[in-house]
Design an enzyme around this catalytic site. Structure first.
Site, PDB file in Angstrom:
ATOM      1  N   SER A 122       0.802  -1.235   0.000  1.00 19.54           N
ATOM      2  CA  SER A 122       0.000   0.000   0.000  1.00 19.54           C
ATOM      3  C   SER A 122       0.835   1.286   0.000  1.00 19.54           C
ATOM      4  CB  SER A 122      -0.930   0.021   1.214  1.00 19.54           C
ATOM      5  OG  SER A 122      -0.203   0.327   2.379  1.00 19.54           O
ATOM      6  N   THR A 180      -2.592  -6.228  -1.400  1.00 22.16           N
ATOM      7  CA  THR A 180      -3.384  -5.502  -0.402  1.00 22.16           C
ATOM      8  C   THR A 180      -4.869  -5.574  -0.770  1.00 22.16           C
ATOM      9  OG1 THR A 180      -3.169  -3.490  -1.724  1.00 22.16           O
ATOM     10  CG2 THR A 180      -1.584  -3.791   0.050  1.00 22.16           C
ATOM     11  N   ASP A 189     -23.961  -0.238   5.899  1.00 22.45           N
ATOM     12  CA  ASP A 189     -23.304  -0.305   4.594  1.00 22.45           C
ATOM     13  C   ASP A 189     -24.360   0.003   3.533  1.00 22.45           C
ATOM     14  OD1 ASP A 189     -22.074  -1.059   2.152  1.00 22.45           O
ATOM     15  OD2 ASP A 189     -20.732  -2.441   3.213  1.00 22.45           O
ATOM     16  N   ARG A 226      -8.643   3.255   6.831  1.00 22.18           N
ATOM     17  CA  ARG A 226      -7.711   4.260   6.334  1.00 22.18           C
ATOM     18  C   ARG A 226      -7.824   5.490   7.232  1.00 22.18           C
ATOM     19  NH1 ARG A 226      -5.476   0.699   4.114  1.00 22.18           N
ATOM     20  NH2 ARG A 226      -5.051   0.425   1.890  1.00 22.18           N
ATOM     21  N   ASP A 246      -5.360   2.184  14.305  1.00 18.18           N
ATOM     22  CA  ASP A 246      -4.291   1.442  13.614  1.00 18.18           C
ATOM     23  C   ASP A 246      -3.840   2.227  12.382  1.00 18.18           C
ATOM     24  OD1 ASP A 246      -2.668  -0.928  12.925  1.00 18.18           O
ATOM     25  OD2 ASP A 246      -4.052  -1.107  11.239  1.00 18.18           O
ATOM     26  N   GLU A 267      -0.203   9.240   7.121  1.00 20.67           N
ATOM     27  CA  GLU A 267       0.850   8.221   7.262  1.00 20.67           C
ATOM     28  C   GLU A 267       1.919   8.469   6.206  1.00 20.67           C
ATOM     29  OE1 GLU A 267      -0.580   4.156   7.132  1.00 20.67           O
ATOM     30  OE2 GLU A 267      -2.211   4.620   8.513  1.00 20.67           O
ATOM     31  N   HIS A 282      -0.531   0.710  11.460  1.00 22.57           N
ATOM     32  CA  HIS A 282      -1.163   0.136  10.256  1.00 22.57           C
ATOM     33  C   HIS A 282      -0.754  -1.332  10.089  1.00 22.57           C
ATOM     34  CE1 HIS A 282      -2.563   1.142   5.875  1.00 22.57           C
ATOM     35  NE2 HIS A 282      -2.834  -0.110   6.174  1.00 22.57           N
ATOM     36  N   GLY A 309      -3.799  -5.719   9.457  1.00 26.04           N
ATOM     37  CA  GLY A 309      -3.885  -6.819   8.478  1.00 26.04           C
ATOM     38  C   GLY A 309      -2.643  -7.692   8.446  1.00 26.04           C
ATOM     39  N   TYR A 310      -1.711  -7.446   9.363  1.00 30.47           N
ATOM     40  CA  TYR A 310      -0.407  -8.120   9.272  1.00 30.47           C
ATOM     41  C   TYR A 310      -0.340  -9.470   9.984  1.00 30.47           C
ATOM     42  CZ  TYR A 310       2.354  -4.401   7.062  1.00 30.47           C
ATOM     43  OH  TYR A 310       2.895  -3.509   6.180  1.00 30.47           O
TER      44      TYR A 310
HETATM   45  N1  LIG Z   1      -5.326  -1.599   8.661  1.00 24.99           N
HETATM   46  C1  LIG Z   1      -5.038  -2.521   7.787  1.00 24.99           C
HETATM   47  O1  LIG Z   1      -4.009  -3.169   7.890  1.00 24.99           O
HETATM   48  C2  LIG Z   1      -5.974  -2.812   6.662  1.00 24.99           C
HETATM   49  C3  LIG Z   1      -6.814  -1.856   6.154  1.00 24.99           C
HETATM   50  N2  LIG Z   1      -7.669  -2.147   5.121  1.00 24.99           N
HETATM   51  C4  LIG Z   1      -8.561  -1.092   4.626  1.00 24.99           C
HETATM   52  O2  LIG Z   1      -9.896  -1.480   4.908  1.00 24.99           O
HETATM   53  C5  LIG Z   1     -10.705  -1.197   3.780  1.00 24.99           C
HETATM   54  C6  LIG Z   1     -11.876  -2.144   3.763  1.00 24.99           C
HETATM   55  O3  LIG Z   1     -11.422  -3.455   3.478  1.00 24.99           O
HETATM   56  P1  LIG Z   1     -12.442  -4.607   3.058  1.00 24.99           P
HETATM   57  O4  LIG Z   1     -13.461  -4.786   4.113  1.00 24.99           O
HETATM   58  O5  LIG Z   1     -11.643  -5.783   2.704  1.00 24.99           O
HETATM   59  O6  LIG Z   1     -13.068  -3.978   1.770  1.00 24.99           O
HETATM   60  P2  LIG Z   1     -14.428  -4.389   1.052  1.00 24.99           P
HETATM   61  O7  LIG Z   1     -14.407  -3.717  -0.261  1.00 24.99           O
HETATM   62  O8  LIG Z   1     -14.618  -5.865   1.106  1.00 24.99           O
HETATM   63  O9  LIG Z   1     -15.543  -3.731   1.991  1.00 24.99           O
HETATM   64  C7  LIG Z   1     -15.711  -2.359   2.169  1.00 24.99           C
HETATM   65  C8  LIG Z   1     -17.196  -2.111   2.394  1.00 24.99           C
HETATM   66  O10 LIG Z   1     -17.376  -0.740   2.716  1.00 24.99           O
HETATM   67  C9  LIG Z   1     -18.633  -0.355   2.158  1.00 24.99           C
HETATM   68  N3  LIG Z   1     -18.710   1.099   2.090  1.00 24.99           N
HETATM   69  C10 LIG Z   1     -18.166   1.947   1.179  1.00 24.99           C
HETATM   70  N4  LIG Z   1     -18.477   3.219   1.484  1.00 24.99           N
HETATM   71  C11 LIG Z   1     -19.228   3.171   2.620  1.00 24.99           C
HETATM   72  C12 LIG Z   1     -19.838   4.163   3.441  1.00 24.99           C
HETATM   73  N5  LIG Z   1     -19.776   5.461   3.158  1.00 24.99           N
HETATM   74  N6  LIG Z   1     -20.513   3.753   4.542  1.00 24.99           N
HETATM   75  C13 LIG Z   1     -20.605   2.453   4.867  1.00 24.99           C
HETATM   76  N7  LIG Z   1     -20.074   1.462   4.102  1.00 24.99           N
HETATM   77  C14 LIG Z   1     -19.387   1.827   3.007  1.00 24.99           C
HETATM   78  C15 LIG Z   1     -18.652  -1.042   0.807  1.00 24.99           C
HETATM   79  O11 LIG Z   1     -19.967  -1.155   0.319  1.00 24.99           O
HETATM   80  C16 LIG Z   1     -18.040  -2.394   1.152  1.00 24.99           C
HETATM   81  O12 LIG Z   1     -19.015  -3.359   1.463  1.00 24.99           O
HETATM   82  C17 LIG Z   1      -9.762  -1.360   2.589  1.00 24.99           C
HETATM   83  O13 LIG Z   1     -10.204  -0.603   1.487  1.00 24.99           O
HETATM   84  C18 LIG Z   1      -8.458  -0.862   3.127  1.00 24.99           C
HETATM   85  O14 LIG Z   1      -8.373   0.516   2.878  1.00 24.99           O
HETATM   86  C19 LIG Z   1      -7.746  -3.404   4.621  1.00 24.99           C
HETATM   87  C20 LIG Z   1      -6.938  -4.391   5.082  1.00 24.99           C
HETATM   88  C21 LIG Z   1      -5.944  -4.164   6.097  1.00 24.99           C
HETATM   89  O1  LIG Z   2      -4.589  -4.463   2.475  1.00 25.88           O
HETATM   90  C1  LIG Z   2      -4.647  -3.247   2.752  1.00 25.88           C
HETATM   91  O2  LIG Z   2      -5.393  -2.452   2.174  1.00 25.88           O
HETATM   92  C2  LIG Z   2      -3.803  -2.731   3.825  1.00 25.88           C
HETATM   93  O3  LIG Z   2      -4.058  -1.720   4.404  1.00 25.88           O
HETATM   94  C3  LIG Z   2      -2.573  -3.517   4.133  1.00 25.88           C
HETATM   95  O4  LIG Z   2      -2.698  -4.337   5.227  1.00 25.88           O
HETATM   96  C4  LIG Z   2      -1.445  -2.565   4.287  1.00 25.88           C
HETATM   97  O5  LIG Z   2      -0.245  -3.254   4.276  1.00 25.88           O
HETATM   98  P1  LIG Z   2       0.979  -2.762   3.383  1.00 25.88           P
HETATM   99  O6  LIG Z   2       0.613  -3.047   1.985  1.00 25.88           O
HETATM  100  O7  LIG Z   2       1.166  -1.288   3.556  1.00 25.88           O
HETATM  101  O8  LIG Z   2       2.117  -3.584   3.842  1.00 25.88           O
END
Ligand SMILES: NC(=O)C1=CN([C@@H]2O[C@H](COP(=O)(O)OP(=O)(O)OC[C@H]3O[C@@H](n4cnc5c(N)ncnc54)[C@H](O)[C@@H]3O)[C@@H](O)[C@H]2O)C=CC1
Ligand SMILES: O=C(O)C(=O)[C@H](O)COP(=O)(O)O
Length: 380
Positions: free
Chosen positions: A45, A67, A147, A209, A233, A238, A255, A258-259
């Protein structure tokens, strides 16, 4: 074939060596010069993949991001160039769900209260939000989902509006992608006005985010409302979180929600599968063969598992307090933030730990308690 890959992406060597020569790079500082001869670019990311980075990379046929989020990729430009792209949707959803569950158990412990009995509001019911809901429901908590996009698509689950969720939930956990336009844009979804509507004693957690919460507004609100407790987180700006915010946050991590080792391995593996498909090659590797066995399994003697014992079990796979302490020592610089991420000990997911009742013991764990642990994700 030349593959340029982020040095923080595990298992690249094991999965991609068969395609050609791999060059590992720092994803945060990657330059156009380093990418110009690449056929394949594998990022995380922290790399902005746009025209400026890849215009000179004329051989590039595939960009993969291990990611879930894709906000760092200029998808229109890739399409215009005819460069295939794949991300890894869902790869670390379990990791984020378990992180959210453990973080709230830790917060309850620190506040001298119980998570049991709280109503959990989940904003964004996609992969990570659903994984988090699965943990909370396994623990018997009431979950409210918001959602509007899934709701409009006819998802059969029950949904609430954001205002309703804020009014009813004791805990709000954010799981939306970052979007800057459109009717459901999430940039500053929690701005000052909305933060001021949080009911007394709300716990607010952000694992998606940073910019979904206006961090300056959060500082302002926290300065007058100590009843609101925050777990972050992810941070606006960032890798340089606003220093003033950190002491106002109960648990602060760089952040890494997801790790998990499984999540990272899945991410790289999904890109391997996508490249095999693009090149019309049969995949020869398997995901399970990549992952080491977990060293321990757990026999439960306790007739009942109270919340404090449950937290101790969760800490066997992930002790959030360590990451929080390290964060507070070295988040001050961008290099510090990235090093924390680089050296984060990849925790395992609950599924790595087998949990069984000690059967020859009068105090053996009850079947309800074992079933709850298995529903949380621990293995049988
Ligand atoms: N902190 C970390 O390490 C990580 C962070 N992320 C972040 O989390 C985000 C979500 O991941 P997933 O759940 O896998 O994505 P996803 O795409 O499966 O789910 C996101 C959901 O949010 C909904 N959504 C969009 N706008 C909205 C709003 N205004 N109000 C309510 N719901 C809304 C969408 O309809 C969708 O169902 C990613 O885009 C990424 O930015 C993801 C993985 C790890
Ligand atoms: O999958 C995402 O989206 C995430 O936020 C990741 O967990 C972030 O990990 P890095 O790609 O920054 O290592």
């Amino acid at each position: 074939m030349k593959i340029v890959a982020d040095e923080n992406m595990p298992y690249v060597e094991a999965l991609f060596a068969e395609f050609g020569q791999i060059e590992f790079v720092n994803g945060r500082t990657l330059t156009a010069e380093q990418v110009k001869d690449a056929d394949v670019l594998l990022v995380r990311s922290v790399t902005k993949v746009d025209q400026a980075l890849i215009e000179a990379a004329t051989k590039l046929v595939f960009v993969g991001s291990a990611t879930i989020g894709t906000d760092h990729i200029d998808l229109d430009y890739l399409q215009q160039r005819g460069i295939a792209f794949s991300s890894a949707p869902g790869c670390n959803a379990t990791a984020v769900g378990e992180f959210a569950f453990i973080a709230l158990l830790e917060l309850a412990k620190r506040q001298g209260t119980q998570l049991k009995g709280k109503v959990i509001g989940i904003v964004g019911a996609g992969n990570t939000g659903t994984a988090a809901a699965k943990c909370f429901e396994a623990y018997g908590l009431q979950v409210i989902l918001c959602d509007p996009i899934k709701q409009a698509e006819g998802d059969s689950r029950q949904f609430a509006s954001l205002d309703e969720l804020i009014a009813k939930a004791d805990v709000i956990s954010l799981h939306v992608p970052i979007t800057k336009v459109g009717p459901h844009k999430t940039w500053y979804l929690f701005d000052e006005t909305r933060l001021n509507t949080l009911k007394p004693n709300t716990w607010l957690m952000n694992c998606c985010r940073g910019e979904v919460i206006d961090n300056h507004a959060l500082i302002k609100v926290k300065q007058t409302r100590d009843d609101v407790k925050v777990i972050l987180d992810v941070w606006e700006g960032e890798p340089k979180p606003i220093a003033e915010l950190v002491p106002l946050v109960e648990f602060a991590t760089p952040h890494i929600a997801g790790y998990s080792l499984e999540g990272k391995a899945r991410g790289t593996f999904m890109l391997y599968q996508a490249l095999c498909l693009l090149l019309q090659r049969q995949p020869t590797k398997s995901l399970t063969a990549l992952l080491p066995q977990f060293e321990f399994q757990q026999w439960l003697n306790n007739a009942e598992l109270d919340e404090s014992k449950l937290l101790k079990m969760c800490r066997l796979v992930f002790d959030l307090r360590d990451d929080d302490a390290l964060f507070r020592q070295s988040f001050h610089t961008a290099a510090g933030f990235d090093l924390l991420r680089k050296h984060h000990t990849h925790r395992r997911e609950f599924s790595a730990l087998a949990v069984k009742a000690a059967s020859d013991n009068a105090f053996s764990a009850s079947s309800d308690c074992i079933n709850m642990l298995h529903s949380l994700g621990f293995s049988q």
